[in-house]
Design a protein around this motif. Structure first.
Motif, short mmCIF file in Angstrom:
data_model
loop_
_atom_site.label_atom_id
_atom_site.label_comp_id
_atom_site.label_asym_id
_atom_site.label_seq_id
_atom_site.Cartn_x
_atom_site.Cartn_y
_atom_site.Cartn_z
N ALA A 147 0.65 -1.31 -0.04
CA ALA A 147 -0.01 0.01 0.08
C ALA A 147 0.61 1.44 -0.02
CB ALA A 147 -1.03 0.56 1.52
N MET A 148 1.62 1.01 0.87
CA MET A 148 3.08 2.49 0.87
C MET A 148 3.04 3.06 -0.98
SD MET A 148 3.82 5.33 2.75
CE MET A 148 4.21 4.54 4.33
N LEU A 149 3.70 1.67 -1.04
CA LEU A 149 4.37 1.47 -2.19
C LEU A 149 3.69 2.03 -3.22
CD1 LEU A 149 5.77 0.22 -5.53
CD2 LEU A 149 7.18 1.12 -3.98
N THR A 150 2.66 1.74 -2.98
CA THR A 150 1.87 3.05 -3.95
C THR A 150 0.99 3.46 -4.08
OG1 THR A 150 -0.47 -0.28 -4.69
CG2 THR A 150 -0.76 1.83 -4.78
N LEU A 151 1.68 4.24 -3.15
CA LEU A 151 1.01 6.04 -2.62
C LEU A 151 2.39 6.13 -2.60
CD1 LEU A 151 -1.14 5.64 1.01
CD2 LEU A 151 -1.69 6.62 -1.04
N MET A 152 2.88 5.81 -2.44
CA MET A 152 4.34 7.13 -3.28
C MET A 152 4.41 6.70 -4.92
SD MET A 152 7.60 5.27 -0.50
CE MET A 152 7.99 4.55 -1.68
N ALA A 153 3.97 5.72 -5.63
CA ALA A 153 3.77 5.95 -7.11
C ALA A 153 2.99 6.44 -7.33
CB ALA A 153 3.86 4.08 -7.56
N GLN A 154 1.78 6.69 -7.20
CA GLN A 154 0.88 7.94 -7.23
C GLN A 154 1.24 9.33 -7.05
OE1 GLN A 154 -2.58 8.03 -4.57
NE2 GLN A 154 -3.89 8.23 -5.20
N GLU A 198 13.94 1.47 -3.20
CA GLU A 198 14.54 1.25 -2.53
C GLU A 198 14.19 2.49 -1.48
OE1 GLU A 198 17.78 3.67 -4.25
OE2 GLU A 198 17.86 1.84 -5.87
N ARG A 199 13.21 3.71 -1.56
CA ARG A 199 12.94 4.68 -0.33
C ARG A 199 12.07 4.37 0.15
NH1 ARG A 199 9.89 9.17 -0.92
NH2 ARG A 199 8.90 8.70 -2.80
N LEU A 200 11.17 2.53 -0.75
CA LEU A 200 10.27 2.16 0.77
C LEU A 200 11.36 0.92 1.26
CD1 LEU A 200 7.68 0.79 1.35
CD2 LEU A 200 8.07 -1.43 -0.20
N ALA A 201 12.71 0.41 1.49
CA ALA A 201 13.40 -0.42 2.32
C ALA A 201 14.07 0.66 3.10
CB ALA A 201 14.51 -1.04 1.03
N GLU A 202 13.71 2.11 3.21
CA GLU A 202 14.71 2.60 4.35
C GLU A 202 13.68 3.08 4.72
OE1 GLU A 202 15.79 5.77 1.65
OE2 GLU A 202 17.10 5.86 0.93
N ILE A 203 12.12 3.04 4.58
CA ILE A 203 11.33 3.26 5.71
C ILE A 203 10.82 1.79 6.32
CG2 ILE A 203 8.71 4.04 5.81
CD1 ILE A 203 8.98 5.35 3.13
N ARG A 204 10.86 0.69 5.81
CA ARG A 204 10.27 -0.48 6.10
C ARG A 204 11.86 -1.41 5.86
NH1 ARG A 204 8.34 -1.34 11.11
NH2 ARG A 204 7.03 -4.05 11.31
N PRO A 205 12.70 -1.83 6.81
CA PRO A 205 13.69 -2.64 5.90
C PRO A 205 13.25 -4.16 5.59
CG PRO A 205 14.47 -1.08 7.57
CD PRO A 205 12.93 -0.94 7.44
N GLN A 206 12.79 -5.33 6.80
CA GLN A 206 11.90 -5.98 5.94
C GLN A 206 11.21 -5.55 5.52
OE1 GLN A 206 11.74 -3.47 8.79
NE2 GLN A 206 10.24 -4.50 10.35
N SER A 257 2.14 -9.45 -3.86
CA SER A 257 3.08 -8.76 -5.01
C SER A 257 1.42 -9.26 -5.31
CB SER A 257 3.94 -10.08 -5.74
OG SER A 257 3.07 -11.16 -5.36
N ARG A 258 0.28 -9.84 -5.66
CA ARG A 258 -1.36 -9.43 -5.78
C ARG A 258 -1.45 -7.70 -5.97
NH1 ARG A 258 -4.85 -12.80 -7.66
NH2 ARG A 258 -7.28 -11.16 -7.27
N MET A 259 -1.18 -6.98 -5.04
CA MET A 259 -1.73 -6.20 -5.25
C MET A 259 -0.41 -5.17 -5.80
SD MET A 259 -2.14 -5.30 -0.19
CE MET A 259 -1.93 -3.44 -1.08
N ILE A 260 0.66 -5.34 -5.56
CA ILE A 260 1.31 -4.41 -6.52
C ILE A 260 1.19 -4.40 -8.22
CG2 ILE A 260 4.15 -4.28 -7.56
CD1 ILE A 260 3.18 -2.83 -4.78
N ALA A 261 0.64 -5.32 -8.65
CA ALA A 261 0.40 -6.43 -9.68
C ALA A 261 -0.82 -5.22 -10.88
CB ALA A 261 0.14 -7.40 -10.12
N PHE A 262 -1.69 -5.25 -9.84
CA PHE A 262 -2.64 -4.44 -9.67
C PHE A 262 -2.47 -2.58 -9.43
CE2 PHE A 262 -5.30 -7.69 -7.83
CZ PHE A 262 -5.89 -8.49 -8.87
N ALA A 263 -1.63 -2.46 -8.90
CA ALA A 263 -1.02 -0.81 -8.40
C ALA A 263 -0.36 -0.44 -10.28
CB ALA A 263 -0.64 -0.48 -7.26
N LEU A 306 6.40 -1.38 -12.45
CA LEU A 306 6.49 -2.19 -11.00
C LEU A 306 6.73 -3.15 -10.87
CD1 LEU A 306 3.41 0.48 -9.77
CD2 LEU A 306 5.91 1.01 -8.45
N THR A 307 6.39 -4.60 -11.72
CA THR A 307 6.41 -6.13 -11.20
C THR A 307 7.96 -5.84 -11.73
OG1 THR A 307 4.14 -6.46 -12.17
CG2 THR A 307 5.16 -7.40 -12.29
N ASP A 308 8.67 -5.53 -12.04
CA ASP A 308 9.63 -5.41 -12.56
C ASP A 308 10.99 -5.11 -11.43
OD1 ASP A 308 9.49 -7.30 -14.97
OD2 ASP A 308 9.86 -5.32 -16.39
#
Length: 192
Positions: free
Chosen positions: A109-116, A128-136, A141-147, A157-159
């Protein structure tokens, strides 16, 4: 969500919610299992805007469970639009996104919001920014594919998610077995 004034982005799990109450959270996106009770921690938060979505953290159908669907990702994006329009966001807001563990649904969800918010930013930079916010972070993948589809990122995004998974498996090797155990072997295979 064209709102550069959101100054702080936080991702966490339910057990970490009490630790966030002193951090002036202005907007919360809660992603919960359908039968999970509302976290009590929010009773101690200052007034904030909150949206709740309910679906399971799965990537393929499982009887009795609710898969993430396009309408869930569309709801995440509507939340982002609401945040961008809010007065609190224009006054140095703090956006908190959480799910059960703060690893999969919330990071997707956060990645989707950042991409938006940053349509011009490269997909790898977003991860990379997502991993800085939440390293783990191990985004669903299903949510990312829809985004990817809804935001017209044309598979990028999927790649980038594949590369992110590869980096995460190098950093956190135990994720390979964990994802297999959770029925998410396909995500591990995406990293290959």
């Amino acid at each position: 969500m064209q709102s550069p004034s959101i100054q702080m982005l936080t991702i966490c799990g339910i057990s970490e919610l009490p630790d966030q109450r002193e951090r002036s959270v202005t907007h919360v996106l809660s992603i919960l299992d359908p039968d999970h009770p509302d976290p009590e921690a929010f009773g101690a938060y200052d007034p904030h805007h909150r949206t709740i979505l309910r679906f399971h953290d799965i990537i393929q159908p499982i009887p009795g469970m609710i898969l993430p669907e396009p309408e869930h990702v569309e709801a995440v994006l509507r939340f982002g639009e609401d945040v961008a329009r809010s007065r609190e966001a224009q006054m140095q807001g703090h956006l908190l996104v959480h799910c059960h563990m703060g690893v999969s649904r919330s990071t997707a969800a956060m990645l989707t919001l950042m991409a938006q918010t940053h349509p011009e930013e490269s997909e790898d930079s977003l991860f990379e920014r997502l991993a800085e916010i939440r390293p783990q972070a191990w985004p669903n993948s299903r949510m990312i594919a829809f985004a990817d589809d809804i935001l017209s990122r044309k598979g990028r995004l999927t790649d980038a998610l594949r590369r992110h998974y590869r980096r995460q498996l190098q950093r956190i090797p135990r994720y390979e077995q964990l994802m297999h155990d959770l029925g998410r072997s396909r995500e591990v295979e995406m990293a290959a």
